[in-house]
Design an enzyme around this catalytic site. Structure first.
Site, PDB file in Angstrom:
ATOM      1  N   LYS A  21       4.652 -10.001   9.418  1.00 63.35           N
ATOM      2  CA  LYS A  21       4.076  -8.930  10.233  1.00 63.35           C
ATOM      3  C   LYS A  21       2.545  -8.982  10.192  1.00 63.35           C
ATOM      4  O   LYS A  21       1.873  -8.768  11.194  1.00 63.35           O
ATOM      5  CB  LYS A  21       4.607  -7.603   9.706  1.00 63.35           C
ATOM      6  N   ASP A  22       2.008  -9.267   9.003  1.00 60.24           N
ATOM      7  CA  ASP A  22       0.554  -9.386   8.831  1.00 60.24           C
ATOM      8  C   ASP A  22       0.237 -10.880   8.739  1.00 60.24           C
ATOM      9  O   ASP A  22      -0.105 -11.400   7.676  1.00 60.24           O
ATOM     10  CB  ASP A  22       0.118  -8.625   7.583  1.00 60.24           C
TER      11      ASP A  22
ATOM     12  N   VAL B   9      10.538  -7.233   9.733  1.00 59.41           N
ATOM     13  CA  VAL B   9      11.680  -6.323   9.936  1.00 59.41           C
ATOM     14  C   VAL B   9      11.306  -5.341  11.037  1.00 59.41           C
ATOM     15  O   VAL B   9      10.206  -4.775  11.027  1.00 59.41           O
ATOM     16  CB  VAL B   9      12.035  -5.588   8.635  1.00 59.41           C
TER      17      VAL B   9
ATOM     18  N   MET C  99       0.841  -1.207   0.000  1.00 63.56           N
ATOM     19  CA  MET C  99       0.000   0.000   0.000  1.00 63.56           C
ATOM     20  C   MET C  99       0.872   1.251   0.000  1.00 63.56           C
ATOM     21  O   MET C  99       0.385   2.356   0.260  1.00 63.56           O
ATOM     22  CB  MET C  99      -0.940   0.003   1.210  1.00 63.56           C
ATOM     23  N   GLY C 100       2.174   1.094  -0.279  1.00 66.29           N
ATOM     24  CA  GLY C 100       3.056   2.252  -0.358  1.00 66.29           C
ATOM     25  C   GLY C 100       3.489   2.745   1.009  1.00 66.29           C
ATOM     26  O   GLY C 100       3.388   2.027   2.000  1.00 66.29           O
TER      27      GLY C 100
ATOM     28  N   LEU D 167       6.611   3.175   1.705  1.00 66.91           N
ATOM     29  CA  LEU D 167       7.507   2.026   1.838  1.00 66.91           C
ATOM     30  C   LEU D 167       8.560   2.253   2.918  1.00 66.91           C
ATOM     31  O   LEU D 167       9.062   3.353   3.093  1.00 66.91           O
ATOM     32  CB  LEU D 167       8.190   1.755   0.499  1.00 66.91           C
TER      33      LEU D 167
ATOM     34  N   GLN E 162      -3.182 -12.224   7.540  1.00 72.07           N
ATOM     35  CA  GLN E 162      -3.283 -11.983   6.091  1.00 72.07           C
ATOM     36  C   GLN E 162      -2.490 -13.043   5.318  1.00 72.07           C
ATOM     37  O   GLN E 162      -2.986 -13.607   4.329  1.00 72.07           O
ATOM     38  CB  GLN E 162      -2.733 -10.585   5.795  1.00 72.07           C
TER      39      GLN E 162
ATOM     40  N   HIS F 251       9.042  -3.458   3.623  1.00 72.26           N
ATOM     41  CA  HIS F 251       8.679  -3.643   2.214  1.00 72.26           C
ATOM     42  C   HIS F 251       9.934  -3.907   1.361  1.00 72.26           C
ATOM     43  O   HIS F 251       9.930  -4.769   0.482  1.00 72.26           O
ATOM     44  CB  HIS F 251       8.014  -2.382   1.652  1.00 72.26           C
TER      45      HIS F 251
HETATM   46  P1  AMP Z   1       1.335  -2.991   3.432  1.00 73.64           P
HETATM   47  O1  AMP Z   1       1.938  -1.920   2.580  1.00 73.64           O
HETATM   48  O2  AMP Z   1       1.237  -2.639   4.874  1.00 73.64           O
HETATM   49  O3  AMP Z   1       0.071  -3.555   2.844  1.00 73.64           O
HETATM   50  O4  AMP Z   1       2.377  -4.199   3.391  1.00 73.64           O
HETATM   51  C1  AMP Z   1       2.781  -4.774   2.182  1.00 73.64           C
HETATM   52  C2  AMP Z   1       3.569  -6.040   2.478  1.00 73.64           C
HETATM   53  O5  AMP Z   1       4.712  -5.709   3.253  1.00 73.64           O
HETATM   54  C3  AMP Z   1       2.758  -7.078   3.260  1.00 73.64           C
HETATM   55  O6  AMP Z   1       3.075  -8.372   2.788  1.00 73.64           O
HETATM   56  C4  AMP Z   1       3.263  -6.854   4.661  1.00 73.64           C
HETATM   57  O7  AMP Z   1       3.137  -7.996   5.485  1.00 73.64           O
HETATM   58  C5  AMP Z   1       4.717  -6.536   4.402  1.00 73.64           C
HETATM   59  N1  AMP Z   1       5.290  -5.829   5.543  1.00 73.64           N
HETATM   60  C6  AMP Z   1       4.788  -4.731   6.156  1.00 73.64           C
HETATM   61  N2  AMP Z   1       5.558  -4.395   7.215  1.00 73.64           N
HETATM   62  C7  AMP Z   1       6.556  -5.317   7.280  1.00 73.64           C
HETATM   63  C8  AMP Z   1       7.662  -5.530   8.146  1.00 73.64           C
HETATM   64  N3  AMP Z   1       7.915  -4.731   9.178  1.00 73.64           N
HETATM   65  N4  AMP Z   1       8.471  -6.586   7.897  1.00 73.64           N
HETATM   66  C9  AMP Z   1       8.228  -7.412   6.852  1.00 73.64           C
HETATM   67  N5  AMP Z   1       7.213  -7.263   5.999  1.00 73.64           N
HETATM   68  C10 AMP Z   1       6.380  -6.227   6.195  1.00 73.64           C
END
Ligand code: AMP
Length: 271
Positions: free
Chosen positions: A128-129, A155, A9-10, A12, A132, A16
């Site tokens: 993290k999710d 991370v 969802m950006g 970043l 999901q 990400h």
């Molecule tokens: P989002 O932009 O929040 O939808 O996340 C996009 C992807 O990045 C998803 O697969 C999240 O699980 C992953 N993601 C978000 N935060 C982290 C993190 N801290 N460590 C690893 N992956 C992440």
């Protein structure tokens, strides 16, 4: 040709970017999507204020070696007359699904659409999710989708806070309070490592740690089987400790998945 896909969802951050780098290592072509998906936000949630630093995100994608960045608009994904949604079933009922009705229906729908549009060999999702990730793993299996789902470790900042685009909402004082969630989950993981197998006791231990932080309100803390996301623990699959908290108006989630010895796993256990 092997194609790696990283849906985001950006806004970043290093979480990400770790996914994009892994996709770059594993594949010939790397596609990143940036789409703040309206169907996964509930009424009163942060859809409108979600950060959208597009130019910066594009630079970061390029620096990690992404070949294509897909940045659709809501009307591209949900044109007038759109009416088909994925019902993700019981994995979506508890945890964040209970607090955010319809959230995972929106997530599963958009991920299915993005996988159909990009047709990747592999798609990368963060632990993290965790809920999901499990829902997407199950959807890909149930709907005979050809993409391999690659789980990636969470991370974290130096103090343990899981990186999240929503951390930007925190005031300086709230930012100091935020790592209490991972401290609480790791405290319960320690007790699990010492042989405690009663999920209520593990939950209580985590909640006691969170209660020490006055700025934090608990949404949920759960100790569950990491495959089924149910409180009955399967033999040998370890434990998922997951929590969601509010700090002010900001809702943060985190989790750890531990094996029988309490060691944190970088990936979801085999189904
Ligand atoms: P989002 O932009 O929040 O939808 O996340 C996009 C992807 O990045 C998803 O697969 C999240 O699980 C992953 N993601 C978000 N935060 C982290 C993190 N801290 N460590 C690893 N992956 C992440």
């Amino acid at each position: 040709m092997l194609t790696g896909f990283v849906p985001t969802m950006g806004a970043l951050h290093e979480g990400h970017l770790s996914l994009i780098r892994q996709a770059r290592t594993d594949n010939d072509l790397v596609i990143v999507s940036i789409f703040v998906n309206p169907t996964q936000f509930g009424a009163g949630e942060d859809l409108d204020k979600y950060p959208r630093p597009l130019e910066r995100d594009l630079d970061l994608c390029e620096a990690q070696g992404a070949d294509i960045v897909f940045t659709p608009q809501p009307q591209d994904i949900y044109p007038s007359g759109y009416q088909t949604y994925v019902d993700p079933g019981s994995l979506a009922e508890g945890l964040c699904g209970a607090s955010r009705p319809g959230h995972f229906r929106g997530v599963a729908t958009v991920v299915l659409k993005l996988l159909n549009i990009t047709v990747p060999t592999r798609a990368y999702f963060g632990m993290k999710d965790y809920q999901q990730l499990r829902i997407i793993q199950r959807m890909v299996e149930d709907l005979d989708m050809p993409t391999q789902i690659v789980p990636m470790p969470t991370v974290r900042e130096k103090d343990g806070l899981a990186m999240s685009s929503r951390n930007a909402y925190l005031s300086a004082e709230e930012r100091v309070a935020a790592p209490v969630l991972i401290r609480a989950l790791r405290h319960a993981a320690q007790i699990w490592a010492h042989g405690q197998r009663d999920v209520e006791t593990l939950k209580k231990a985590a909640l006691e740690v969170i209660a020490t932080e006055p700025l934090v309100r608990v949404d949920y803390v759960q100790a569950l089987d990491p495959v089924t996301l149910r409180p009955e623990l399967g033999p040998g699959t370890g434990l998922l400790l997951a929590g969601a908290i509010f700090i002010g108006k900001t809702r943060l989630i985190d989790n750890v998945v531990v094996n029988g010895d309490g060691a944190e796993l970088p990936s979801a256990p085999a189904q």
